[in-house]
Write an enzyme that holds these catalytic residues in place. Structure first.
Site, short mmCIF file in Angstrom:
data_model
loop_
_atom_site.label_atom_id
_atom_site.label_comp_id
_atom_site.label_asym_id
_atom_site.label_seq_id
_atom_site.Cartn_x
_atom_site.Cartn_y
_atom_site.Cartn_z
N THR A 184 0.87 -1.19 0.00
CA THR A 184 0.00 0.00 0.00
C THR A 184 0.90 1.23 0.00
OG1 THR A 184 -0.22 0.31 2.40
CG2 THR A 184 -1.73 -1.27 1.37
N THR A 218 3.32 4.27 -4.81
CA THR A 218 3.60 5.10 -5.99
C THR A 218 4.82 6.01 -5.83
OG1 THR A 218 1.99 6.69 -5.14
CG2 THR A 218 1.23 5.19 -6.88
N GLY A 273 8.25 7.29 -2.90
CA GLY A 273 9.01 7.07 -1.67
C GLY A 273 9.38 5.61 -1.38
N ILE A 274 9.20 5.22 -0.13
CA ILE A 274 9.65 3.90 0.34
C ILE A 274 8.89 2.78 -0.40
CG2 ILE A 274 9.77 2.38 2.37
CD1 ILE A 274 9.96 4.99 4.10
N GLY A 275 7.59 2.96 -0.56
CA GLY A 275 6.76 1.94 -1.22
C GLY A 275 7.19 1.70 -2.65
N SER A 288 7.46 4.09 12.48
CA SER A 288 8.44 5.19 12.43
C SER A 288 9.14 5.29 13.78
CB SER A 288 7.71 6.52 12.15
OG SER A 288 8.57 7.61 12.37
N TYR A 347 0.79 12.04 14.61
CA TYR A 347 1.70 11.16 13.85
C TYR A 347 2.40 10.20 14.80
CZ TYR A 347 5.16 9.64 10.43
OH TYR A 347 5.94 8.87 9.59
#
Ligand SMILES: NC(=O)c1ccc[n+]([C@@H]2O[C@H](COP(=O)([O-])OP(=O)(O)OC[C@H]3O[C@@H](n4cnc5c(N)ncnc54)[C@H](OP(=O)(O)O)[C@@H]3O)[C@@H](O)[C@H]2O)c1
Length: 249
Positions: free
Chosen positions: A6, A9, A11-13, A131, A144
């Site tokens: 998930t 599109t 960054g990390i994913g 995180s 966050y």
């Protein structure tokens, strides 16, 4: 392997998706806006499937994961997430609500659908991107920090609950990674690392079936110290930062 990510599109994913695709695995990704996904990668890999899905929508996400897996899912990365954006001295509750929806409920929704496939298989791996912020209450980023603390605790509990049914659970707790998410930050980001390097480290941790992977090492040391010092010391240390918010904060 069949791997669903998930928030795949950017960054990390995206970096994780590329790594697994390069190794010849089938990869499914989802995000709300698929136009962010680089077209050259989309055109290069036949084993990639992209779904326009908001992880907050339980049914939509379930449909996408089931369509991708076709009854066989090896790893799910519940990675989609958002941060606070501009920090504020008074909580912005509409932002806070959305952070909890995406970062916590989005993980629950992904794990729920994945487990419907993995439990009958008696194998599988749930991975969530938490995180370092989940270990401490970061000033200006309460929701966050709370969302990532929730993810850490969820993963810890599930790793115990699901072990007997053959399912591994990993919580990934990165420090600063250079992605569109951190581009919004106007503060210093010590030890910041590229998303490609982060993805390689995360993949290795998943292969080792680490229940918790906190990185980079220097950030792990700092966060561990901040977590164990007396809370009054922590508040005094961090309170200093709050007074230093710029007008943009
Ligand atoms: N970068 C860091 O320093 C850092 C550090 C620790 C943890 N993390 C965590 O790592 C994860 C990935 O972050 P990143 O840095 O790679 O950020 P990013 O580049 O902004 O990527 C976030 C991804 O999640 C997707 N997404 C966001 N909200 C979504 C929703 N409601 N439904 C579906 N997809 C959604 C985004 O696409 P759309 O917006 O188009 O939906 C995008 O694909 C997050 O959980 C973040 O909290 C990041």
């Amino acid at each position: 392997m069949n791997i669903f990510i998930t928030g795949g599109t950017t960054g990390i994913g995206l970096a994780l998706a590329q790594l697994y695709l390069e190794e010849g695995h089938r990869v499914g990704i989802c995000a709300r806006n698929l136009e962010k996904f680089p077209s050259e990668i989309k055109n290069k890999y036949k084993l990639l499937k992209c779904y326009q899905v908001d992880v907050v929508n339980r049914e939509e996400l379930r449909t996408a994961i089931f369509d991708f897996a076709q009854g066989n899912l090896d790893i799910i990365f519940a990675n989609a997430g958002r941060s606070v954006g501009a920090k504020s001295k008074t909580p912005l509750f509409s932002v806070a609500n959305n952070i909890i929806d995406i970062n916590v409920k989005g993980v629950l929704n992904a794990f729920e659908a994945a487990l419907e496939i993995m439990v009958p298989q008696k194998r599988g791996h749930l991975v969530a991107t938490a995180s370092v912020a989940g270990f401490i209450g970061l000033p200006g980023a309460g929701a966050y920090s709370a969302s990532k603390a929730a993810v850490l605790r969820l993963c810890e509990s599930y790793s115990i609950d699901l072990k007997p049914v053959g399912i591994n659970v990993s919580a990934i707790a990165p420090g600063f990674i250079d992605t569109p998410l951190t581009k919004q930050n106007n503060h210093k980001m010590p030890f910041i690392m590229s998303s490609q390097k982060a993805a390689k480290l995360i993949k290795k941790a998943v292969e080792k079936k680490k229940v918790l992977y906190l990185f980079p090492m220097r950030m792990k040391i700092i966060v561990t110290i901040l977590e164990i010092i007396p809370r009054s010391w922590y508040r005094a240390l961090m309170g200093f930062r709050v007074f230093n918010y710029s007008s943009k904060d």
